[in-house]
Design an enzyme around this catalytic site. Structure first.
Site, PDB file in Angstrom:
ATOM      1  CG  HIS A 180      29.512  44.102  46.020  1.00  0.00           C
ATOM      2  ND1 HIS A 180      29.642  42.736  45.918  1.00  0.00           N
ATOM      3  CD2 HIS A 180      30.094  44.610  44.908  1.00  0.00           C
ATOM      4  CE1 HIS A 180      30.264  42.431  44.780  1.00  0.00           C
ATOM      5  NE2 HIS A 180      30.551  43.565  44.162  1.00  0.00           N
TER       6      HIS A 180
ATOM      7  CD  GLU B  58      28.731  40.935  37.540  1.00  0.00           C
ATOM      8  OE1 GLU B  58      28.546  42.135  37.271  1.00  0.00           O
ATOM      9  OE2 GLU B  58      29.812  40.508  38.012  1.00  0.00           O
TER      10      GLU B  58
ATOM     11  CG  ASP C 196      30.172  46.199  41.389  1.00  0.00           C
ATOM     12  OD1 ASP C 196      31.149  45.824  42.058  1.00  0.00           O
ATOM     13  OD2 ASP C 196      29.846  45.662  40.311  1.00  0.00           O
ATOM     14  CG  ASP C 197      33.505  48.656  40.492  1.00  0.00           C
ATOM     15  OD1 ASP C 197      34.576  48.643  41.121  1.00  0.00           O
ATOM     16  OD2 ASP C 197      32.910  47.610  40.137  1.00  0.00           O
TER      17      ASP C 197
ATOM     18  CG  HIS D  70      35.144  46.249  43.564  1.00  0.00           C
ATOM     19  ND1 HIS D  70      35.912  45.115  43.617  1.00  0.00           N
ATOM     20  CD2 HIS D  70      33.893  45.845  43.231  1.00  0.00           C
ATOM     21  CE1 HIS D  70      35.165  44.062  43.324  1.00  0.00           C
ATOM     22  NE2 HIS D  70      33.926  44.485  43.092  1.00  0.00           N
TER      23      HIS D  70
ATOM     24  CG  HIS E 143      32.691  39.465  42.852  1.00  0.00           C
ATOM     25  ND1 HIS E 143      33.204  39.735  44.098  1.00  0.00           N
ATOM     26  CD2 HIS E 143      32.501  40.673  42.252  1.00  0.00           C
ATOM     27  CE1 HIS E 143      33.312  41.045  44.256  1.00  0.00           C
ATOM     28  NE2 HIS E 143      32.894  41.640  43.150  1.00  0.00           N
TER      29      HIS E 143
END
Length: 341
Positions: A25, A208, A286-287, A27, A205
């Site tokens: 996962h 969350e 994630d980021d 981005h 997604h």
């Protein structure tokens, strides 16, 4: 899994930090180092006021502001060559943290505005960079084409067409990111059906920001095999059991969840609850530059907080490998690398 009472030493934490890692996962634009985006903006003479703090890191407060800063940062990425350079930068960073296999979310909305011809050009540049990095630094990349939820279902159909037309050994999945609080998952069922018919594997997604019902709807309405985040499923024991029984894998991003305030501290994160209930879980960043984390940091933080040992992280890798969106040749090659460690 077993519980451990033995406290970690600095040596045991260092050994865990150096373990090979799989990440599912990530981005693509969200993994861009701030220095890379600032440098590109300077080259192009573009103004990115408000994107960075005084220390050079990304500036945001809260989830919606994060999304706007993310999209502002992507405005400097205007050509396939920019994405070639970005791909090299993010893969070098991932490899430096022990990642040997990663899947990243690639959005045609950012790579050519959803136009299929432009998307092919961007994708060719990304893939060329990935092949160079696999050869030179030993990290394997696969792409998951991702629509953006708050851009709406019509743009999602364009993204799904891009995904379907370029599906293969590199583009192996389709998913959706963006603002979970916009619309309903079933509004995007058509694009997910398009991707499924093209043979792509599916993730989305969910769970969350919205609660466990959103996770159930991801399974029911989109028929995904993985869920990005999905952590709110921990609030519903029956749902956790359903995920476990059906082998629905959660792409858990603990550092991201804490940074954005889904949970106020790692000790309150339900990753251990999910794991102990039998839900397949993986760990990702994630980021990472936005959330001041790396895969090394994620491993060490989980070890410190929950007492997880090398065996626990080896099982995480095994789960990630089993649920990776790649062909069996690639899966076998990654398995051999893990066994060799």
């Amino acid at each position: 899994m077993m519980k451990y009472d033995t406290p970690h030493t600095e040596e045991s934490l260092a050994a865990i930090a150096e373990m090979p890692k799989l990440e599912l996962h990530l981005h693509h634009e969200g993994a861009a180092p701030p220095s890379f985006i600032r440098g590109l903006a300077k080259e192009k003479g573009l103004n990115l006021d408000g994107v960075f703090r005084s220390d050079g890191s990304y500036a945001f407060s809260g989830f919606e502001h994060f999304l706007s800063v993310y999209e502002a940062a992507t405005t400097v990425l205007k050509t396939p060559e920019d994405y070639h350079r970005l791909t090299v930068a993010l893969l070098e960073e991932s490899a430096s943290n022990g990642v040997i296999y990663t899947e990243s979310f690639l959005s045609p909305d950012f790579c050519g505005g959803g136009d299929l011809g432009a998307w092919r050009e961007y994708l060719a540049a990304i893939r060329e960079a990935a092949e160079l990095c696999e050869r030179d630094i030993g990290i394997t990349l696969r792409g998951i084409v991702t629509c953006v939820r708050h851009f709406g279902p019509d743009k999602a159909k364009k993204a799904a067409r891009c995904a379907a037309e370029t599906a293969g050994d590199f583009i192996t999945g389709y998913g959706m990111g963006g603002d979970e609080n916009r619309g309903s998952l079933k509004d995007f069922a058509y694009s997910f059906d398009m991707a499924r018919e093209a043979g792509l594997q599916l993730t989305v997604h969910a769970g969350e920001w919205r609660g466990p019902r959103e996770v159930a709807e991801a399974v029911d309405d989109l028929r995904v095999s993985r869920i990005g985040h999905g952590v709110r499923a921990a609030e519903d024991p029956a749902l956790m059991d359903r995920l476990a029984e059906n082998g629905i894998c959660l792409e858990v991003c603990p550092g991201s969840n804490v940074a954005l305030g889904v949970y106020h501290r790692l000790e309150a994160h339900p990753i251990e609850t999910l794991r102990d209930r039998g839900v397949p879980i993986t760990v990702s960043t994630d980021d990472p530059p936005f959330f001041h984390t790396t895969m090394r940091d994620e491993y060490v933080s989980l070890a410190r907080t929950f007492g997880w040992q090398a065996e626990d992280f080896a099982r995480l890798n095994a789960t990630a490998l089993a649920h990776a969106f790649c062909d069996e040749v690639t899966r076998d090659a990654i398995a051999k690398r893990l066994e060799a460690q």
